[in-house]
Design a protein around this motif. Structure first.
Motif, short mmCIF file in Angstrom:
data_model
loop_
_atom_site.label_atom_id
_atom_site.label_comp_id
_atom_site.label_asym_id
_atom_site.label_seq_id
_atom_site.Cartn_x
_atom_site.Cartn_y
_atom_site.Cartn_z
N ILE B 188 0.85 -1.21 0.00
CA ILE B 188 0.00 0.00 0.00
C ILE B 188 0.87 1.24 0.00
O ILE B 188 0.62 2.20 -0.75
N ASP B 189 1.96 1.22 0.79
CA ASP B 189 2.88 2.35 0.86
C ASP B 189 3.49 2.62 -0.51
O ASP B 189 3.57 3.76 -0.97
N GLN B 190 3.87 1.53 -1.19
CA GLN B 190 4.46 1.68 -2.53
C GLN B 190 3.44 2.22 -3.52
O GLN B 190 3.72 3.13 -4.32
N VAL B 195 1.00 6.76 -6.70
CA VAL B 195 -0.12 7.68 -6.96
C VAL B 195 0.34 9.13 -6.83
O VAL B 195 0.01 9.98 -7.66
N LEU B 196 1.17 9.39 -5.82
CA LEU B 196 1.68 10.76 -5.64
C LEU B 196 2.57 11.16 -6.82
O LEU B 196 2.58 12.32 -7.23
N TYR B 245 -9.97 13.73 -0.49
CA TYR B 245 -9.65 13.33 0.89
C TYR B 245 -8.21 13.67 1.27
O TYR B 245 -7.64 13.05 2.16
N GLY B 246 -7.59 14.59 0.53
CA GLY B 246 -6.26 15.04 0.90
C GLY B 246 -5.18 14.44 0.01
O GLY B 246 -5.37 13.37 -0.59
N ASN B 247 -4.04 15.13 -0.11
CA ASN B 247 -3.01 14.70 -1.03
C ASN B 247 -1.68 14.41 -0.34
O ASN B 247 -0.63 14.40 -0.97
N VAL B 252 -3.42 9.43 1.26
CA VAL B 252 -3.59 8.47 0.16
C VAL B 252 -3.50 7.04 0.70
O VAL B 252 -4.28 6.17 0.31
N THR B 253 -2.57 6.81 1.61
CA THR B 253 -2.43 5.48 2.21
C THR B 253 -3.72 5.07 2.90
O THR B 253 -4.22 3.95 2.72
N ALA B 254 -4.25 6.00 3.67
CA ALA B 254 -5.48 5.69 4.38
C ALA B 254 -6.60 5.36 3.41
O ALA B 254 -7.42 4.46 3.65
N GLN B 255 -6.63 6.07 2.30
CA GLN B 255 -7.71 5.87 1.34
C GLN B 255 -7.59 4.51 0.64
O GLN B 255 -8.60 3.89 0.33
N ILE B 256 -6.34 4.05 0.41
CA ILE B 256 -6.17 2.72 -0.21
C ILE B 256 -6.49 1.63 0.81
O ILE B 256 -7.14 0.64 0.49
#
Lengths: 530, 291
Positions: B188-190, B195-196, B245-247, B252-256
């Motif tokens: 997920i971190d990767q 995504v960023l 939901y923020g960038n 993004v991690t939380a969203q995935i």
């Protein structure tokens, strides 16, 4: 003074050919002690001929003509504006005056005209006293007109008094009904003319008589008909004496060099109804033969010989009446005249070395002419510091208005920066600000106004209501004599974004006349959007 | 107190007959017109109290002969206002959204009416300027989760988003990759770093390179190969500047891991077709709409 003249009168018998009036002043103001709520005593002004009467006829004709004719004058402004020369278009909030068109935000022109009217009134009053009251006030003009009608229908003073006192008869009824009918017709015409200033006169007249005009038109005519009839026909001098603030205000604007209608008692007193007998008896009498002609003609029912008084509207009819009498008895005119307080006091000092004791011999030499020291009207009195200051103020305001009129904008752009939200971030990272822009096309022609921005690098504007295109400028059609409000979006690309407020200019230009109006706007980029 | 009337010698005026400590009062009656006006107002007041509701009682007030009430006045005014708008609202009800937007008169009316409805039903989530807030989309911008064309906006408004009571609602849940155990925390971190990278935001290059493969396998089906999003599916565009939901990496991690997914009610049953179209016209007037 009065006890002396009464003594003279009792000694001599009346022998002249002068038509003596049995009349007393009915409005004596402060002299009527203790009668606060006395009923009105009718005034029956007598007809009079003379210089000031002629002047009053002329002023009446001119002012009434201006009032009745003005709304019917036409003025071609092209197909997009009304062709009425003078029009107060309330519905569309426009005021047309010949070649001038005024929008509501230009109302300062009207305020300026009111300032000019005010200063003009100061000027006129300081020169010739209450000339406004005496000649051109609508109350005076219409009362004069109504009195003329009354005289035409019922006859002159004596006939009117007789009719008033007579019991009701068919003749009296006929005369009274005729008089009031004519009055009401004049009143309807007066109220009727008013409404034509507020709408296209020919159309409104057609709608008015076919009962298709708006209710407000009938209501206005009704109210003005009633007020004209009541004020001009029934209340007359009472409006001036009791209702109007002008007499109080104007009196305060007079000074000792203002020309006011004055009874020159320094040559008139002691008054005597029988001068020859008095002369035979060796009693010195003044020029006033106490014929009361000045009282009989007075429309406000006063005796000018009581001095300046609030009730006097300075219509100068007593001057005419007295001059006619002086002519008949072979004395110099001007016993009642336009005179300044300074001159009056000067002459009075000659005539009465000890106050309250007027000696007619002192103002005349042996040949019967006035002595050198007596002061007469001098037109230089018009130009003195006070009046020159008024003239200066008046011209200054007038020139200022003229300058504004000649240099005023006929194209304006007003901008309101959207506050909620101030800025929007778009998906490509650029930031957009929204503005509500109002373009005012203040001429009665359709125009294409070019709207552009200056001084904001990387910005373009888009106006979805006009076109899809985005660029640095857009051509916007604006209807004649209209305001067009548009939503304008200004977008700055992400590379050229500067955080904070960036000033820039929004420029509206008419490419044909090169008229331009510039608005200093700001573009705002909040901290979190850079 | 004496009641003897007498005439004052000095002024010649009668006294009222009243005397207090030797002081007598002169009788200056009120002017007649003044008195008659007073009597007139008294008669008027009596008539007014009879004709209009005025007299309080135990069970409410008198109703008055004319049956006037401020509520009835308001009701009549509302009926009259509705009647005055009837022609326009009928036309909007019958017309297609694109036809409304094409007609200046209809559009102006619809935008004004929509702005008014927006203030009642929409500002609670989208904000008074429709600027949104985290989790609630900004309607001014050009990023549309479910399409920014007029008919898209009408459809979204009509049926809502993830609104289970409506069968035609916008619906495509994103899996909770972390919570369901599809991806490990490291994966997920990767992915989040990748995504960023797509959005040109600060990221770890090594992780992003690894994340690219995971993205292609797990995410591209909905979000597109380059993160361009999929509007028919409601999959947000990931390679732009707008983040619901923020960038940050954490966002993004939380969203995935376990995505937050907003819900909007279906407005058609509550507001009717006309008002939905008016709302759409208003939203499009904010400047972000697409053709």
């Amino acid at each position: 003074m009065s006890s002396h003249s009464e003594a003279v009168r009792s000694k001599v018998t009346q022998t002249t050919l002068i038509d003596r009036q049995d009349v007393k002043a009915v409005n004596t103001g402060a002299k009527s002690k203790g009668k606060l709520y006395a009923g009105r005593q009718k005034v029956f002004p007598k007809k009079v001929e003379g210089t000031f009467r002629r002047l009053k006829w002329i002023i009446m004709a001119v002012t009434l003509a201006i009032y009745y004719v003005t709304p019917w004058l036409r003025w071609d402004r092209g197909p997009h504006a009304p062709d009425q020369a003078v029009l107060l278009d309330m519905a569309n909030r426009r005021f047309y005056f010949f070649f001038i068109e005024i929008w509501p935000q230009e109302f300062y022109f009207v305020a300026g005209l009111l300032v000019m009217a005010g200063v003009g009134l100061f000027l006129v009053t300081s020169v010739v006293g209450r000339a406004w009251c005496g000649y051109s006030c609508p109350q005076t003009v219409w009362t004069d007109l109504f009195l003329a009608v009354e005289g035409f229908v019922e006859g002159d003073r004596n006939a009117r008094m007789k009719l008033d006192a007579a019991p009701w008869s068919a003749r009296k009824l006929f005369l009274r009904v005729s008089k009031h009918l004519i009055w009401i017709l004049i009143a309807i015409a007066t109220g009727g003319a008013w409404i034509f200033y507020f709408a296209d006169a020919p159309t409104l007249l057609k709608n008015f008589v076919t009962l298709q005009a708006p209710f407000i038109a009938y209501a206005t005519v009704g109210v003005l008909t009633a007020t004209t009839y009541i004020f001009g026909g029934l209340m007359r001098e009472q409006v001036c004496i009791y209702m109007c603030p002008w007499p109080r205000i104007q009196a305060a604007m007079l000074d000792e060099d203002s020309l006011v209608v004055t009874y020159n008692d320094w040559r008139g007193e002691p008054r005597s109804a029988g001068t020859k007998k008095a002369a035979a008896a060796g009693i010195a009498v003044g020029d006033c033969i106490d014929c009361n002609a000045c009282v009989a003609v007075c429309p406000t029912g006063i005796d000018i010989r009581n001095g300046q008084q609030l009730e006097c509207i300075t219509c100068a009819l007593c001057i005419d009446a007295c001059d006619n009498i002086m002519d008949k008895v072979g004395r110099e005119k001007g016993l009642i005249s336009y005179s300044t307080l300074r001159d009056y006091n000067h002459n009075m000092a000659i005539a009465s070395p000890t106050p309250g004791n007027i000696s007619p011999k002192l103002v005349r030499d042996d040949t019967g002419h006035f002595v050198q020291a007596v002061k007469h009207f001098n037109w230089h009195i018009i130009f003195r510091v006070r009046t020159l200051i008024y003239m200066g103020m008046w011209s200054l305001v007038g020139l200022g208005l003229l300058f504004l009129l000649l240099t005023r904008d006929r194209l304006e752009v007003n901008v309101q920066h959207d506050r909620n939200p101030v800025a929007i971030k778009l998906s490509d990272g650029s930031v957009r600000n929204g503005y509500t822009i109002k373009i005012l096309n203040m001429v009665p022609e359709p125009r294409n106004i070019n709207l552009s921005i200056q001084g904001l690098p990387g910005a373009d504007i888009s106006i979805p209501d006009v076109s899809e295109a985005r660029g640095r400028s857009t051509s916007i059609p604006v209807e004649p004599d209209k305001l067009r409000a548009l939503k304008v979006f200004v977008t700055v690309s992400s590379q050229l974004l500067k955080q904070g407020n960036t000033p820039f200019k929004i420029i509206a230009t008419d490419p044909q006349s090169f008229e331009t109006d510039i608005y200093d706007a700001t573009f705002e980029v909040p901290e979190n959007m850079k | 107190m004496s009641t003897k009337r007498e005439t004052d010698e000095l002024s010649g005026v009668d006294t009222t007959g009243h005397e207090w400590d030797g002081i007598k009062e002169l009788n200056h009656p009120l002017p007649r017109w003044w008195l008659w006006t007073l009597y007139g107002t008294i008669i008027w007041a009596i008539g007014y109290a009879i004709v209009y509701p005025a007299i309080p009682g135990l069970n409410g007030n008198s109703k008055g002969l004319w049956g006037w009430s401020s509520r009835a006045d308001l009701r009549n005014e509302m009926v009259a206002a509705d009647a005055a708008k009837q022609a326009m609202t009928d036309a909007i009800g019958k017309a297609d959204i694109n036809a409304i937007l094409g007609d200046e008169k209809l559009r102006t009316f619809a935008v004004a009416a929509g702005a008014s409805t927006f203030k009642v039903t929409c500002v609670q989530c989208h904000g008074s300027g429709a600027q949104g807030r985290p989790g609630y989309p900004n309607l001014n911008d050009d990023d549309w989760l479910w399409g920014g064309k007029p008919e898209d906006i009408v459809a979204t408004l009509s049926h809502g988003v993830r609104y289970t009571a409506d069968n035609d609602t916008r619906q495509l849940p994103m899996p909770a990759f972390g919570k369901d155990g599809t991806l490990t925390a490291e994966q997920i971190d990767q992915t989040a770093n990748y995504v960023l990278q797509l959005a040109n935001l600060e990221h770890d290059n090594d992780k992003a390179t690894k994340g690219a493969a995971i993205f292609a396998e797990q995410c591209a089906a909905c979000h597109g190969d380059t993160g361009e999003g999929g509007k028919t599916l409601g999959a947000p565009r990931l390679n732009d500047s707008i983040w619901l939901y923020g960038n940050t990496l954490a966002d993004v991690t939380a969203q995935i891991n376990n995505p937050k997914q907003g819900v909007m009610p279906a407005w058609l049953p509550r507001l009717g077709e006309t008002k939905v179209k008016e709302l759409a016209a208003y939203v499009l007037s904010l400047g972000g709409g697409q053709k």
